[in-house]
Design a protein around this motif. Structure first.
Motif, PDB file in Angstrom:
ATOM      1  N   THR A   3      -7.584   2.492   5.588  1.00  0.00           N
ATOM      2  CA  THR A   3      -8.497   2.914   4.530  1.00  0.00           C
ATOM      3  C   THR A   3      -7.858   2.645   3.178  1.00  0.00           C
ATOM      4  O   THR A   3      -6.686   2.956   2.974  1.00  0.00           O
ATOM      5  CB  THR A   3      -8.801   4.413   4.657  1.00  0.00           C
ATOM      6  N   PRO A   4      -8.590   2.073   2.231  1.00  0.00           N
ATOM      7  CA  PRO A   4      -8.014   1.802   0.907  1.00  0.00           C
ATOM      8  C   PRO A   4      -7.513   3.085   0.244  1.00  0.00           C
ATOM      9  O   PRO A   4      -8.166   4.119   0.322  1.00  0.00           O
ATOM     10  CB  PRO A   4      -9.197   1.214   0.124  1.00  0.00           C
ATOM     11  N   ASN A   5      -6.373   2.988  -0.406  1.00  0.00           N
ATOM     12  CA  ASN A   5      -5.862   4.176  -1.108  1.00  0.00           C
ATOM     13  C   ASN A   5      -5.975   4.047  -2.622  1.00  0.00           C
ATOM     14  O   ASN A   5      -5.517   4.932  -3.350  1.00  0.00           O
ATOM     15  CB  ASN A   5      -4.412   4.474  -0.708  1.00  0.00           C
ATOM     16  N   ASN A   6      -6.594   2.958  -3.087  1.00  0.00           N
ATOM     17  CA  ASN A   6      -6.824   2.780  -4.523  1.00  0.00           C
ATOM     18  C   ASN A   6      -5.570   2.993  -5.361  1.00  0.00           C
ATOM     19  O   ASN A   6      -5.620   3.550  -6.459  1.00  0.00           O
ATOM     20  CB  ASN A   6      -7.942   3.698  -5.016  1.00  0.00           C
ATOM     21  N   MET A 125      -3.971   6.062   5.419  1.00  0.00           N
ATOM     22  CA  MET A 125      -4.289   5.385   4.161  1.00  0.00           C
ATOM     23  C   MET A 125      -3.034   4.867   3.465  1.00  0.00           C
ATOM     24  O   MET A 125      -3.108   4.328   2.362  1.00  0.00           O
ATOM     25  CB  MET A 125      -5.028   6.353   3.236  1.00  0.00           C
ATOM     26  N   PRO A 236      -9.574  12.543   0.710  1.00  0.00           N
ATOM     27  CA  PRO A 236      -9.837  11.145   1.093  1.00  0.00           C
ATOM     28  C   PRO A 236     -11.064  10.563   0.401  1.00  0.00           C
ATOM     29  O   PRO A 236     -11.043   9.402  -0.039  1.00  0.00           O
ATOM     30  CB  PRO A 236     -10.037  11.234   2.617  1.00  0.00           C
ATOM     31  N   HIS A 237     -12.138  11.341   0.281  1.00  0.00           N
ATOM     32  CA  HIS A 237     -13.342  10.865  -0.405  1.00  0.00           C
ATOM     33  C   HIS A 237     -13.060  10.642  -1.884  1.00  0.00           C
ATOM     34  O   HIS A 237     -13.508   9.645  -2.474  1.00  0.00           O
ATOM     35  CB  HIS A 237     -14.476  11.871  -0.237  1.00  0.00           C
ATOM     36  N   THR A 240     -10.968   7.332  -2.121  1.00  0.00           N
ATOM     37  CA  THR A 240     -11.632   6.084  -1.721  1.00  0.00           C
ATOM     38  C   THR A 240     -12.945   5.825  -2.450  1.00  0.00           C
ATOM     39  O   THR A 240     -13.334   4.668  -2.633  1.00  0.00           O
ATOM     40  CB  THR A 240     -11.912   6.076  -0.209  1.00  0.00           C
ATOM     41  N   LYS A 241     -13.614   6.900  -2.895  1.00  0.00           N
ATOM     42  CA  LYS A 241     -14.943   6.723  -3.476  1.00  0.00           C
ATOM     43  C   LYS A 241     -15.012   7.022  -4.968  1.00  0.00           C
ATOM     44  O   LYS A 241     -15.790   6.399  -5.698  1.00  0.00           O
ATOM     45  CB  LYS A 241     -15.958   7.636  -2.766  1.00  0.00           C
TER      46      LYS A 241
END
Length: 250
Positions: A3-6, A125, A236-237, A240-241
């Motif tokens: 999952t991308p961790n930005n 992540m 996490p949201h 990632t978002k």
């Protein structure tokens, strides 16, 4: 697939009020401390001690104050000063405090969410995890063991570790980043008090994230917070978002 961790490579968590329900853990500590102090002094010091600690015994809630924001040493120092306002000499007050203000809380350890599940997600992540708490190392390690999260933790700093400078000093955040080889701008601070979030801001971390599971409110924490979460399960949201690579402190 990871999952991308930005760009977030490390999260530093406060403990009480962030990982654990603060009120369930520390209200019993406050009431026990007051009971012991009143027995030792033969004085009705309870209301003043509760005020020093930042505790509302009627509502059963803890707000900003020594209990939420200071190490055990700081709590004991503040209580000693409070006792001195009742006419006790400093040496008398200090002796009473040492015998009546316990190191560990007898309260309930209540995680705010499924901690192993959250930490498993964060690790997937590519994010390192650290804990920075004002609580003692013995109590902290016991609680982390009971939550089964020790294998997920890359670093832990506690309030009675030798050489630390307590929050809101940036010292602990900077030391954790150095030890783990992570840049300050790749790190989040997550907490429920001004001291937690101010540490992140002063240290120059990527962001300070406030959670509503402890003693702080949106109003009290607004000055030092970049984001607000109901609890840490939303991290996490957020990463990632909501966050992006060019997130800047506003």
């Amino acid at each position: 697939m990871t999952t991308p961790n930005n760009g977030v490579k490390l999260i530093i968590f406060d403990k009480d009020g962030t990982l654990l329900d603060f009120h369930k853990m520390w209200m019993p500590y406050a009431t026990t401390t007051v009971r012991l102090l009143e027995a030792a002094t033969n004085l009705r010091v309870g209301p003043a001690i509760y005020k020093t600690l930042g505790v509302d015994p009627v509502a059963g809630k803890v707000s900003m104050g020594a209990l939420a924001e200071k190490t055990l040493t700081g709590i004991r120092e503040d209580i000693s000063l409070t006792l001195q306002t009742f006419g006790l000499l400093p040496v008398e007050a200090d002796a009473i405090v040492q015998g009546c203000v316990p190191e560990a809380s007898p309260g309930e350890m209540s995680p705010v969410c499924d901690m192993p599940a959250l930490f498993t997600t964060l690790k997937s992540m590519g994010i390192k995890i650290a804990v920075c708490t004002a609580d003692s190392r013995a109590a902290t390690m016991d609680q982390m063991n009971k939550m089964n999260v020790i294998p997920f933790l890359d670093d832990i700093i506690c309030g009675n570790d030798v050489g630390i400078v307590p929050k809101p000093s940036p010292h602990c955040a900077i030391q954790i980043c150095k030890r783990l080889g992570v840049e300050l701008k790749e790190t989040l601070m997550v907490g429920d008090t001004i001291a937690d979030l101010k540490m992140g801001k002063i240290a120059g971390l990527r962001a300070s994230v406030a959670v509503m599971t402890g003693v702080g409110t949106r109003d009290t924490l607004a000055q030092y917070s970049d984001y607000f979460l109901e609890d840490i399960s939303e991290l996490p949201h957020l990463i990632t978002k909501t966050m992006t690579e060019d997130t800047k402190r506003g």
